[in-house]
Design an enzyme around this catalytic site. Structure first.
Site, PDB file in Angstrom:
ATOM      1  N   HIS A 124      -0.935   6.307  19.722  1.00 37.86           N
ATOM      2  CA  HIS A 124      -1.670   5.338  20.534  1.00 37.86           C
ATOM      3  C   HIS A 124      -1.756   4.006  19.823  1.00 37.86           C
ATOM      4  CE1 HIS A 124      -4.721   6.815  17.811  1.00 37.86           C
ATOM      5  NE2 HIS A 124      -5.512   5.818  18.147  1.00 37.86           N
ATOM      6  N   LYS A 153      -8.865  10.609  11.559  1.00 33.79           N
ATOM      7  CA  LYS A 153      -9.297   9.906  10.347  1.00 33.79           C
ATOM      8  C   LYS A 153      -9.120   8.397  10.509  1.00 33.79           C
ATOM      9  CE  LYS A 153      -7.682  11.917   6.662  1.00 33.79           C
ATOM     10  NZ  LYS A 153      -6.906  12.277   5.448  1.00 33.79           N
ATOM     11  N   LYS A 165       2.014  13.495   9.665  1.00 36.96           N
ATOM     12  CA  LYS A 165       2.019  14.172   8.365  1.00 36.96           C
ATOM     13  C   LYS A 165       3.382  14.807   8.150  1.00 36.96           C
ATOM     14  CE  LYS A 165      -1.126  15.036   5.169  1.00 36.96           C
ATOM     15  NZ  LYS A 165      -2.333  14.235   5.007  1.00 36.96           N
ATOM     16  N   HIS A 234      10.384  -2.276   2.928  1.00 37.05           N
ATOM     17  CA  HIS A 234       9.526  -1.601   1.943  1.00 37.05           C
ATOM     18  C   HIS A 234       8.191  -1.144   2.522  1.00 37.05           C
ATOM     19  CE1 HIS A 234      12.424  -2.223  -1.163  1.00 37.05           C
ATOM     20  NE2 HIS A 234      11.645  -1.559  -2.002  1.00 37.05           N
ATOM     21  N   TYR A 302     -16.103   8.135 -10.355  1.00 33.97           N
ATOM     22  CA  TYR A 302     -17.051   7.211  -9.698  1.00 33.97           C
ATOM     23  C   TYR A 302     -18.445   7.838  -9.578  1.00 33.97           C
ATOM     24  CZ  TYR A 302     -12.918   4.469  -8.681  1.00 33.97           C
ATOM     25  OH  TYR A 302     -11.774   3.732  -8.815  1.00 33.97           O
ATOM     26  N   SER A 422      -3.990   2.265   2.168  1.00 36.06           N
ATOM     27  CA  SER A 422      -2.595   2.261   2.639  1.00 36.06           C
ATOM     28  C   SER A 422      -2.406   1.166   3.693  1.00 36.06           C
ATOM     29  CB  SER A 422      -2.240   3.603   3.279  1.00 36.06           C
ATOM     30  OG  SER A 422      -1.837   4.528   2.312  1.00 36.06           O
ATOM     31  N   LYS A 428      -0.004  -6.065   3.221  1.00 33.52           N
ATOM     32  CA  LYS A 428       0.529  -6.864   2.111  1.00 33.52           C
ATOM     33  C   LYS A 428       2.054  -6.914   2.195  1.00 33.52           C
ATOM     34  CE  LYS A 428       0.960  -6.794  -2.923  1.00 33.52           C
ATOM     35  NZ  LYS A 428       0.589  -6.124  -4.175  1.00 33.52           N
ATOM     36  N   SER A 434       0.669 -11.109  -2.123  1.00 33.56           N
ATOM     37  CA  SER A 434      -0.481 -10.265  -2.479  1.00 33.56           C
ATOM     38  C   SER A 434      -1.782 -10.936  -2.029  1.00 33.56           C
ATOM     39  CB  SER A 434      -0.526  -9.992  -3.982  1.00 33.56           C
ATOM     40  OG  SER A 434      -0.591 -11.200  -4.660  1.00 33.56           O
ATOM     41  N   ARG A 497     -19.184   0.692   7.102  1.00 34.09           N
ATOM     42  CA  ARG A 497     -19.240   0.456   8.537  1.00 34.09           C
ATOM     43  C   ARG A 497     -19.024   1.758   9.312  1.00 34.09           C
ATOM     44  NH1 ARG A 497     -14.689  -3.271  11.252  1.00 34.09           N
ATOM     45  NH2 ARG A 497     -13.463  -1.634  10.285  1.00 34.09           N
TER      46      ARG A 497
HETATM   47  N1  GLU Z   1      -2.375  11.743   2.313  1.00 36.01           N
HETATM   48  C1  GLU Z   1      -3.497  10.899   2.450  1.00 36.01           C
HETATM   49  C2  GLU Z   1      -4.458  11.457   3.494  1.00 36.01           C
HETATM   50  O1  GLU Z   1      -4.446  12.628   3.795  1.00 36.01           O
HETATM   51  C3  GLU Z   1      -3.128   9.449   2.690  1.00 36.01           C
HETATM   52  C4  GLU Z   1      -2.419   9.146   3.965  1.00 36.01           C
HETATM   53  C5  GLU Z   1      -1.905   7.715   4.038  1.00 36.01           C
HETATM   54  O2  GLU Z   1      -2.265   6.893   3.231  1.00 36.01           O
HETATM   55  O3  GLU Z   1      -1.105   7.474   4.930  1.00 36.01           O
HETATM   56  O4  GLU Z   1      -5.312  10.771   3.970  1.00 36.01           O
END
Ligand code: GLU
Length: 538
Positions: A124, A153, A165, A234, A302, A422, A428, A434, A497
């Site tokens: 989407h 996520k 994935k 890249h 952390y 990511s 970037k 950068s 947020r």
């Molecule tokens: N493998 C990571 C995750 O499960 C990072 C995925 C990503 O950065 O695309 O969230």
């Protein structure tokens, strides 16, 4: 009497119709998914489906209602309902799943066929996004489930990507460096040939068993083959080394995000009271981490930096315990030198299982899925479960934990720091510059001018020089601004947020400790809105 009652119901339905309010949620949870609620070890994909369906059932009515209420909407109630049902049906499936079988030559001359998958759950938003996992137990079920989780996520933390994935069914420790390179480059090529990767289509990243090394091989393979004409080649993967277009702070990002995720809840007395923690804040809180990989290690650092005490670490070959506290950095060095966390100075070696149930304030499952199940959820001895892994808790366990007043900070929110950074890396790469390069000096000069103006104003007012002192913090910010600072603040902003949004949803739907449903609701709502505004199908 009966007829009076039914006529009242009829008129209520009419009133609701007048105001475009749908009368009742119709979302039907499939029977085989309903059973997941009680299963000890559900299939991973069905488990994620279960979480999705429970959220969908709670929000269907509101979604239809807001579609009808949208300005300029000409939808009838029936059409709005059909649309929501259609989007839900789509989200129950993975859009595309590629199975890859390709040969590689081992160093000893043997040939081996490697099995792998790339699943794209939802497109989407583009590109789809999600890591590549190397593990000997990878299968289609795992990869598709993880792809779904990536969709939810990304939406949960407002990263504008779809979910995907990949997995290769190999134990990376059993291959030489050269073999791993050949496997990775070949897999990249196979995926690219079939349109499963590309900077605007689908962008992998590291996951279990892979790191920036593999991402570098993939970026290089892609940019020298299918992507050779693409100036953005890249951006085909994230989590790359800095000199290959990576971004500062990506390696630590998931652990750092985990810290910010828990930080919001542990500092809020509403939640700490609910779970029975003596007081809000990190100071003196104890934690045990399962999995000392990229996520667990950085999260532990952390947590400790914020004032918590790491009292146990669990790895595949066993655990270590130290009630006085374990220094994550020293443990990292110890493992580098010896190959194991065991035998760490000052700590006692333990069976991993035993340690998982030891008393602590926060338990951090940061290894694999399905580790907290109906058969062990009663034995946990913590107040907060901070999910670092994807899918560590089953639905049955989730219910047990809620009933025991244990707060679960759920994976789709809590480990989203990796994909958030990511996203920054991808931006970037597309910008070919950068973060901060064009603005650091300008901001420093502007800040100096502001201080100067303040000094001059004070002088005018008081008739004499009033010294202006820059605090060390301000000085450091002005002088040592770096890309990493920008990345870290962007990550913190994103997590805070999203946490706010999840809390609002939890309140609105009266979900109590069920933050997982809140996160799914927040996430699915945004996906439905996106599909709705773009149009679901031709
Ligand atoms: N493998 C990571 C995750 O499960 C990072 C995925 C990503 O950065 O695309 O969230």
């Amino acid at each position: 009497m009966t007829s009076l009652f039914s006529s009242q119901v009829r008129s209520l339905v009419q009133i609701l119709k007048m105001f475009n309010v749908p009368s009742r949620s119709q979302h039907v949870i499939p029977d085989h998914i309903k059973e997941i609620a009680d299963e000890v070890s559900p299939k991973f994909f069905e488990m994620v489906s279960y979480f999705f369906h429970s959220a969908a059932a709670k929000i269907e009515e509101n979604l239809i209602h807001s579609m009808l209420a949208q300005k300029g909407s000409k939808l009838t109630e029936k059409q709005a309902k059909a649309r929501v049902t259609g989007i839900f049906a789509l989200l129950q499936k993975c859009l595309y799943v590629g199975e890859f079988n390709f040969p590689i030559r081992r160093d000893d001359g043997r040939y081996e066929v490697i099995e792998g998958y790339r699943a794209q759950h939802s497109m989407h938003r583009l590109p789809a996004k999600g890591g590549i996992r190397y593990a000997s137990d990878v299968d289609r079920d795992e990869v598709t489930a993880l792809a779904c989780l990536m969709t939810y996520k990304c939406s949960c933390v407002q990263v504008p990507f779809g979910g995907a994935k990949a997995g290769l069914k190999i134990d990376p420790t059993q291959y030489s460096l050269g073999e791993l390179e050949r496997i990775t480059r070949r897999f990249a090529l196979e995926m690219a040939k079939k349109g499963f990767i590309g900077p605007g289509i689908d962008v992998p990243a590291p996951d279990m068993g892979t790191s920036e090394r593999e991402m570098s091989w993939i970026a290089d393979t892609y940019s020298k083959t299918i992507g050779y004409k693409d100036i953005n080649a890249h951006a085909v993967v994230t989590g790359k080394p800095i000199n290959q277009g990576g971004i500062n702070g990506r390696a630590q990002a998931t652990g750092r995000g985990l810290f910010h995720g828990v930080d919001v809840f542990i500092k809020n007395s509403y939640w700490t009271d609910k779970v029975g923690l003596a007081e809000p804040g990190w100071k003196g809180k104890t934690f045990i981490v399962q999995g000392f990989g990229n996520v667990g290690f950085h999260a532990a650092r952390y947590f400790v930096r914020a004032g918590a005490k790491c009292i146990g670490v669990i790895e595949v070959d066993g655990g270590i315990e130290n009630p006085e506290g374990i220094d994550p950095m020293a443990l990292f060095e110890h493992r580098k030198a010896t190959g194991s966390i065991k035998g760490f100075e000052g700590s006692t070696d333990m069976e991993g299982d035993e340690l998982f149930y030891k008393e602590c304030d926060i338990l951090v499952p940061a290894a694999k899925q399905l580790v907290i199940t109906k058969s062990n959820a009663e034995k946990l001895n913590c107040k907060i479960v901070a999910e670092g892994a994807n899918g560590p808790t089953t639905p049955a366990a989730d219910t047990i934990l809620q009933n025991r007043n244990i707060l679960v900070v759920p994976d789709l929110f809590n480990n989203a720091g990796g994909v958030t950074v990511s996203f920054f890396e991808w931006l970037k790469d597309l910008n070919h510059v950068s973060f901060g390069r064009l603005t650091f000096k300008y901001e420093e000069d502007t800040s100096k001018l502001i201080l100067q103006s303040v000094a001059e104003s004070l002088k005018q007012h008081f008739g004499e020089d009033v010294p202006i002192h820059k605090s060390d913090e301000l000085d450091a910010k002005l002088q040592c601004a770096s890309e990493k600072d920008i990345v870290n603040s962007g990550l913190q902003f994103t997590m805070e947020r999203a946490a706010m949004n999840i809390q609002e949803v939890a309140k609105k739907y009266e979900l109590g400790l069920d933050l997982r449903s809140a996160a799914y609701i927040s996430s699915v709502t945004k996906i439905v809105e996106t599909y709705n505004d773009a149009g679901l199908a031709f």
